[in-house]
Scaffold this motif. Structure first.
Motif, PDB file in Angstrom:
ATOM      1  N   PHE A 206       0.852  -1.174   0.000  1.00  0.00           N
ATOM      2  CA  PHE A 206       0.000   0.000   0.000  1.00  0.00           C
ATOM      3  C   PHE A 206       0.898   1.238   0.000  1.00  0.00           C
ATOM      4  O   PHE A 206       1.677   1.434   0.940  1.00  0.00           O
ATOM      5  N   CYS A 207       0.814   2.042  -1.040  1.00  0.00           N
ATOM      6  CA  CYS A 207       1.646   3.244  -1.172  1.00  0.00           C
ATOM      7  C   CYS A 207       0.883   4.456  -0.640  1.00  0.00           C
ATOM      8  O   CYS A 207      -0.230   4.725  -1.094  1.00  0.00           O
ATOM      9  N   VAL A 208       1.498   5.161   0.285  1.00  0.00           N
ATOM     10  CA  VAL A 208       0.866   6.342   0.878  1.00  0.00           C
ATOM     11  C   VAL A 208       1.855   7.507   0.874  1.00  0.00           C
ATOM     12  O   VAL A 208       3.008   7.356   0.481  1.00  0.00           O
ATOM     13  N   GLN A 209       1.381   8.681   1.310  1.00  0.00           N
ATOM     14  CA  GLN A 209       2.249   9.837   1.524  1.00  0.00           C
ATOM     15  C   GLN A 209       3.090  10.183   0.297  1.00  0.00           C
ATOM     16  O   GLN A 209       4.307  10.064   0.288  1.00  0.00           O
ATOM     17  N   GLY A 210       2.452  10.620  -0.751  1.00  0.00           N
ATOM     18  CA  GLY A 210       3.205  11.009  -1.934  1.00  0.00           C
ATOM     19  C   GLY A 210       2.305  11.466  -3.062  1.00  0.00           C
ATOM     20  O   GLY A 210       1.115  11.131  -3.094  1.00  0.00           O
ATOM     21  N   ASP A 211       2.880  12.215  -3.988  1.00  0.00           N
ATOM     22  CA  ASP A 211       2.113  12.711  -5.127  1.00  0.00           C
ATOM     23  C   ASP A 211       2.021  11.697  -6.261  1.00  0.00           C
ATOM     24  O   ASP A 211       1.225  11.858  -7.184  1.00  0.00           O
ATOM     25  N   LYS A 212       2.865  10.653  -6.207  1.00  0.00           N
ATOM     26  CA  LYS A 212       2.916   9.693  -7.310  1.00  0.00           C
ATOM     27  C   LYS A 212       2.752   8.264  -6.809  1.00  0.00           C
ATOM     28  O   LYS A 212       3.460   7.360  -7.211  1.00  0.00           O
ATOM     29  N   CYS A 213       1.791   8.092  -5.920  1.00  0.00           N
ATOM     30  CA  CYS A 213       1.554   6.774  -5.319  1.00  0.00           C
ATOM     31  C   CYS A 213       1.210   5.719  -6.374  1.00  0.00           C
ATOM     32  O   CYS A 213       1.728   4.606  -6.340  1.00  0.00           O
ATOM     33  N   ALA A 214       0.322   6.069  -7.304  1.00  0.00           N
ATOM     34  CA  ALA A 214      -0.111   5.095  -8.312  1.00  0.00           C
ATOM     35  C   ALA A 214       1.049   4.668  -9.193  1.00  0.00           C
ATOM     36  O   ALA A 214       1.223   3.480  -9.498  1.00  0.00           O
ATOM     37  N   GLN A 215       1.864   5.626  -9.604  1.00  0.00           N
ATOM     38  CA  GLN A 215       3.017   5.321 -10.455  1.00  0.00           C
ATOM     39  C   GLN A 215       4.012   4.444  -9.718  1.00  0.00           C
ATOM     40  O   GLN A 215       4.553   3.471 -10.266  1.00  0.00           O
ATOM     41  N   PHE A 216       4.264   4.758  -8.462  1.00  0.00           N
ATOM     42  CA  PHE A 216       5.198   3.973  -7.639  1.00  0.00           C
ATOM     43  C   PHE A 216       4.678   2.556  -7.455  1.00  0.00           C
ATOM     44  O   PHE A 216       5.435   1.581  -7.503  1.00  0.00           O
ATOM     45  N   ALA A 217       3.367   2.439  -7.226  1.00  0.00           N
ATOM     46  CA  ALA A 217       2.755   1.122  -7.038  1.00  0.00           C
ATOM     47  C   ALA A 217       2.939   0.252  -8.294  1.00  0.00           C
ATOM     48  O   ALA A 217       3.235  -0.947  -8.188  1.00  0.00           O
ATOM     49  N   GLU A 218       2.788   0.843  -9.460  1.00  0.00           N
ATOM     50  CA  GLU A 218       2.971   0.102 -10.705  1.00  0.00           C
ATOM     51  C   GLU A 218       4.414  -0.382 -10.846  1.00  0.00           C
ATOM     52  O   GLU A 218       4.668  -1.512 -11.301  1.00  0.00           O
ATOM     53  N   GLU A 219       5.355   0.479 -10.453  1.00  0.00           N
ATOM     54  CA  GLU A 219       6.768   0.095 -10.544  1.00  0.00           C
ATOM     55  C   GLU A 219       7.100  -1.041  -9.586  1.00  0.00           C
ATOM     56  O   GLU A 219       7.929  -1.906  -9.901  1.00  0.00           O
ATOM     57  N   LEU A 220       6.468  -1.043  -8.442  1.00  0.00           N
ATOM     58  CA  LEU A 220       6.735  -2.085  -7.445  1.00  0.00           C
ATOM     59  C   LEU A 220       6.217  -3.462  -7.890  1.00  0.00           C
ATOM     60  O   LEU A 220       6.686  -4.479  -7.406  1.00  0.00           O
ATOM     61  N   LYS A 221       5.266  -3.461  -8.794  1.00  0.00           N
ATOM     62  CA  LYS A 221       4.718  -4.735  -9.274  1.00  0.00           C
ATOM     63  C   LYS A 221       5.726  -5.535 -10.073  1.00  0.00           C
ATOM     64  O   LYS A 221       5.670  -6.752 -10.146  1.00  0.00           O
ATOM     65  N   VAL A 222       6.662  -4.843 -10.704  1.00  0.00           N
ATOM     66  CA  VAL A 222       7.605  -5.498 -11.615  1.00  0.00           C
ATOM     67  C   VAL A 222       8.499  -6.487 -10.862  1.00  0.00           C
ATOM     68  O   VAL A 222       9.026  -6.195  -9.833  1.00  0.00           O
TER      69      VAL A 222
END
Length: 222
Positions: A206-222
């Motif tokens: 779960f990505c929180v505290q940031g302006d680019k949470c969705a983008q970061f979450a996608e990168e973490l999936k890799v």
């Protein structure tokens, strides 16, 4: 723990890394020495929790003799933290460094803080409220303001760094003192965030505290 069900992770700096901490500390010391050498004072606008205490340690580590003045909520917080020494990495050293500082307990003491070259640590970190603005308005060209934390857009701190002015009583003022920014953020950088995710290998993130949470979450999936 390895392979937890979920990892809740901040993502403030998920898109970039911070500069080398060692290089920052060297530059910090250099800027302080240069300012003191030309007869000026160094103003460090600081967040009360964490940053004020860290700056006390940092200043004392690069200069053992300079006068350090601390004003605002940061001094009160420092006193509260002293009751929880077990949560600190090196409480003995912090206590020694804090003991070498002079708290500004009333307005008349500001004259003493500005009487000779020294370092002033004061809230607010973004120059929105707090006594830091009172010092800033009195600093001359020989002095310097060093920002060490993030300033939200629209605050005096952000305006000074990006537009060259602060607002006081509805009037835009261009301070005489120069200013700089050194990234001493307490947030983890991009590489550290990914290292955490890799080390834990959680089932969900779960990505929180940031302006680019969705983008970061996608990168973490890799």
């Amino acid at each position: 723990p390895k392979n937890p069900d979920a990892l809740i992770i901040e993502s403030t700096y998920s898109d970039r890394d911070h500069p080398s901490r060692k290089d920052l500390e060297i530059e910090f010391g250099k800027q302080i020495e240069e300012t003191l050498g030309q007869g000026g004072s160094v103003l460090l606008p600081a967040f009360a929790i964490g940053m004020t205490q860290e700056l006390i340690r940092l200043v004392r580590s690069v200069n053992h003799d300079v006068d350090i003045w601390v004003e605002g909520m940061g001094w009160e917080v420092t006193g509260i933290l002293s009751h929880y020494s077990g949560y600190m990495k090196d409480f003995k050293r912090l206590r020694q460094d804090v003991a070498s500082c002079t708290p500004v307990l009333h307005r008349k003491m500001r004259d003493s803080a500005l009487k000779k070259p020294g370092v002033i640590i004061s809230t607010a970190g973004m120059l929105q409220g707090g006594p830091a603005m009172q010092y800033l308005l009195r600093l001359g060209t020989e002095s310097k303001i060093i920002f060490t934390g993030y300033s939200v857009e629209g605050t005096n701190g952000h305006n000074l760094q990006n537009k060259g002015f602060v607002e006081y009583d509805g009037v835009q003022i261009k301070p005489k003192a120069s200013h700089s920014y050194l990234d001493f953020s307490a947030h983890a950088g991009r590489s550290e965030l990914f290292d955490m995710g890799e080390a834990l290998s959680p089932h969900k993130v779960f990505c929180v505290q940031g302006d680019k949470c969705a983008q970061f979450a996608e990168e973490l999936k890799v």
